[in-house]
Design an enzyme around this catalytic site. Structure first.
Site, PDB file in Angstrom:
ATOM      1  CG  ASP A 296      35.354 -57.940 -70.004  1.00 13.86           C
ATOM      2  OD1 ASP A 296      36.048 -56.932 -70.249  1.00 13.86           O
ATOM      3  OD2 ASP A 296      35.607 -58.696 -69.043  1.00 13.86           O
ATOM      4  CD1 TRP A 297      39.734 -56.407 -75.339  1.00 12.92           C
ATOM      5  CD2 TRP A 297      40.034 -54.454 -74.293  1.00 12.92           C
ATOM      6  NE1 TRP A 297      40.704 -55.731 -76.006  1.00 12.92           N
ATOM      7  CE2 TRP A 297      40.910 -54.522 -75.398  1.00 12.92           C
ATOM      8  CE3 TRP A 297      40.059 -53.315 -73.494  1.00 12.92           C
ATOM      9  CZ2 TRP A 297      41.800 -53.503 -75.705  1.00 12.92           C
ATOM     10  CZ3 TRP A 297      40.953 -52.295 -73.811  1.00 12.92           C
ATOM     11  CH2 TRP A 297      41.800 -52.384 -74.897  1.00 12.92           C
TER      12      TRP A 297
END
Ligand code: NOJ
Length: 768
Positions: A296-297
């Protein structure tokens, strides 16, 4: 034309002749397409270490790609792309920009390995469908697949190859902002809906110009954050993890989802991004899945904040070893993988495996065949926001609406009614229905409720409109990205209430459009309160004083506390955020052009204190429902929901009768057929979602009081009876047992059938 280098000629020769190769529909297939694997290996064998590492890098593009890169970070990203050191970018969203970005690689790098373009297309690109939680209320898998396929078509027409959807996190807590993005509180429902969305996005062939790669996220546990707090820690045991959280991911892997995204949260102390057991042992091992895991980011770097990695280098080491193939915006892999290899902290086998997965996907998408394959301006002009797409959006909108209260058949309303007042902050709101994950939707482009109502009635119906109260005080300009700005709720200005009361006084019926703004839910927007914010309660009470004929048209991205409204008002429609065609879809239901068929994919609580609230709970040792005694409830509230999971009314009624099984005993390898007669006892045709639940009465691990195991949505004519059958077999009865495997345990099971999770209609069977 530039002269082809010797190396690019080698690549072209290697890959030519393989172009027609279809992707593996099933990423679990052990006999991966040999031709495809050869191609992947051939490219891999030409790559140097920096180029391999480059494939694991995913950048976000937040600048104008068609002009010169303005900031230092943008310049450095462009530079890396030119060197072929970037595998993928996200947030580049038009053909022109995709082409420009791809050119950086194709015209400058040594190997010319195309990049993949990703974007969060969560419930539509420009044609907006209901938010995923809302659309899940349709329990209509065909429709859900269709809407995802339209989202894919519009995305592919914009140059995109990959969406970060579907979110298949089981989520039980109304406080969690992202509950809007998934399929609700049940693992089975999340599984089948997730698979429908994956099929919709990916179709049968990733190389098709109308399909894109899907992403099952967030692996795993994100929906179980303690107290519904965003990004919070998750403490679940091994059995709960396998039985409640992992099933939708397993179903996604089995359905051939191209990618997985891991998650921000830790699970029992191990950040999901660095969770080797989950990613290497379960996903890539037990499930034998061959796709790409993207972080994820920034989640690789965030393992430092978790207190799990001492620095970014350590984080990169943990993440790669744990099976995260691609680094979204942590800059950890590009900075440290080479050094980690030299120090033998990671192995080339793992790096090659990650690169192989990424290359495989690029071949499957047809990008090696033509890196500009999805860069077709004509498609971009013609395939987006079309009439046909909007028609499906309307279909999705009306089918996602849940009628939870309809006293004295206040609905449907006759189109010849003399007067209506449409009141509330969402009455003429053309923006909130677009939701918060709205991709490329145009600001203020949804059909408002008022517009939908006006389009339905004739000249003889007087339609009044009053906002009553402003829900929010503007902090950004209309249309500006609200992502970083928490909404400021209006708690002071009640000056519009009087006008709303005046309008209510004049009319036969009031449609009261209150609830939540789109930006009250979504990522980073968990709330401790789930009732009507601001002055909406005051509006409700004031209008109710003068007119009791009120239908609440609820705008919501989560299950809300609507207890007071439910006590007072005769009619309640749960309308979520329904997308581009919201007002038309709602009006279809209000005026009876569509008989509502939605069922709640989440329990609606009586109050926030009940959260997390879910039907598939365990019985406990003291299960009484009584209050004011020392049982497993509260002293100040019922423990049951206000409206249970699976619940939703229709303009007709259904009766269930004649529940039977062909035999009451079976071995774990056999099956039982259960059938029930469902009769439409009303005067209009209607759709019913017939639901099957089970309970394993005594087991090696305590089992939930009910678990959804199947459903069928059927259209039944007035007066007609349909017999519905379900097969009870291993698939239905097995669970992750104390022996740490999926199996059916012998003993008694209770089967339940009905129109919602509170059904009491049951039949016992025995597995011998
Ligand atoms: C963070 C979110 O958790 C994830 O779901 C999303 O896909 C990425 N950001 C990319 O925008």
């Amino acid at each position: 034309m530039k002269k082809l280098t010797k190396l690019s000629l080698v690549i072209l020769t290697l890959i030519s002749g393989f172009y027609s190769c279809k992707p593996n529909k099933n990423m679990q297939d052990t006999s991966l397409d040999q031709a495809l694997e050869q191609k992947v290996d051939s490219v891999l064998s030409l790559m140097n270490l920096q180029e391999k590492i480059g494939q694991t890098v995913q950048y976000a593009a937040g600048w104008d790609l068609t002009g010169p890169a303005s900031t230092t970070s943008a310049k450095s990203k462009v530079d890396k792309m030119k060197k072929g050191l970037v595998g993928s970018v996200l947030n580049v969203t038009s053909v022109k920009e995709v082409r420009e970005a791809q050119k950086l690689v194709m015209e400058n790098s040594r190997l010319k390995i195309p990049m993949i373009f990703a974007y969060d297309v969560i419930h539509g690109l420009k044609t907006m469908f209901p938010i995923p939680l809302g659309e899940s209320a349709s329990w209509d898998l065909e429709l859900i697949e269709k809407s995802a396929s339209i989202a894919a078509k519009e995305s592919a027409a914009s140059g995109l190859n990959w969406t970060f959807a579907p979110m298949v996190d089981v989520s039980r807590d109304a406080r969690w902002g992202r509950i809007m993005e998934g399929g609700g509180e049940d693992p089975y429902l999340n599984s089948v809906i997730g698979v429908a969305r994956i099929h919709g996005f990916q179709g049968d062939d990733l190389a098709d110009k109308n399909t894109i790669a899907a992403c099952a996220k967030h692996f795993a546990g994100y929906g179980f954050g303690e107290a519904g707090r965003e990004y919070n820690t998750v403490t679940v045991g091994e059995f709960e993890l396998h039985n409640m959280i992992l099933p939708p991911f397993k179903a996604a892997a089995k359905a051939g989802v191209a990618t997985f995204m891991n998650s921000f949260n830790d699970i029992d102390g191990i950040p999901a991004t660095g969770h080797k057991v989950l990613q290497r042992d379960v996903l890539k091992g037990d499930w034998n899945w061959k796709g790409v895991v993207v972080s994820d980011w920034g989640s690789i770097g965030e393992m430092k904040a978790h207190g799990f990695a001492k620095d970014t280098k350590h984080a990169a080491e943990i993440a790669l070893n744990a099976g995260s193939d691609m680094d979204m915006e942590s800059y950890a892999y590009e900075a440290h993988l080479e050094e980690l290899l030299e120090e033998k902290k990671i192995s080339l086998v793992y790096l090659d495996d990650a690169v192989r997965r990424i290359l495989r996907l690029k071949f499957q998408l047809g990008l090696f065949d033509d890196p500009y394959k999805y860069c077709d301006e004509e498609k971009e002009r013609n395939d987006i926001y079309t009439k046909e797409h909007l028609a499906i959006a309307r279909e999705a909108a009306k089918k996602s609406i849940v009628l939870v209260k309809n006293e004295n058949a206040i609905l449907p309303v006759s189109k010849n009614i003399k007067s209506i007042a449409v009141i509330g902050p969402f009455a003429d709101n053309k923006d909130a229905p677009l939701g918060n994950w709205r991709a490329k939707a145009t600001y203020n482009s949804a059909v408002s409720l008022l517009e939908g109502v006006k389009a339905k009635v004739g000249e003889n119906t007087k339609v009044y409109y009053e906002k009553g109260v402003e829900l929010t005080v503007p902090t950004v300009k209309p249309g500006e990205n609200q992502f970083l700005y928490p909404l400021k709720i209006n708690t002071e200005d009640s000056s519009g209430i009087l006008k709303a009361v005046e309008a209510a006084l004049k009319v036969e019926i009031v449609f009261l459009a209150i609830g939540e703004d789109a930006y009250q839910s979504g990522e980073g927007r968990s709330q401790t309160k789930i009732g009507f914010a601001g002055l909406q309660n005051e509006l409700l009470e004031a209008v109710y004083k003068v007119n009791k004929n009120i239908v609440l048209v609820l705008s919501n991205g989560r299950p809300m506390d609507i207890s007071r409204a439910s006590e007072l008002l005769p009619g309640i429609l749960v309308t979520w955020q329904l997308g581009s065609e919201s007002g038309n879809g709602i009006a279809d239901v209000l005026f009876g052009d569509y008989n509502p068929s939605g069922k709640l994919p989440v329990s609606f609580p009586r109050n926030v204190g009940q959260e997390p609230l879910y039907y598939n709970q365990k019985n406990t040792g003291r299960p009484s429902n009584d209050i004011h005694v020392t049982y497993s409830g509260y002293t100040d509230s019922e423990k049951t929901p206000l409206y249970p999971f699976g619940f939703g009314l229709s303009y007709t009624n259904f009766s269930y009768d004649n529940l039977k099984v062909d035999t009451e005993t079976m071995s774990s390898e056999e099956k039982i057929t259960l059938s029930v007669d469902v009769k439409n006892t009303g005067t209009v045709a209607g759709e019913e979602v017939v639901q099957l639940y089970i309970r394993d009465l005594v087991a090696s691990i305590v089992r939930p009081v009910k678990e959804l195991k199947g459903f069928q949505k059927l259209l039944i004519a007035a007066g007609e009876t349909k017999t519905v059958s379900f097969i009870i077999d291993k698939e239905v009865l097995q669970f992750y047992t104390a022996k740490r495997k999926w199996e059916v345990e012998t003993g008694e099971f209770m089967l339940f059938v009905g129109g919602n999770s509170a059904t009491k209609m049951k039949q016992k069977i025995t597995v011998e």
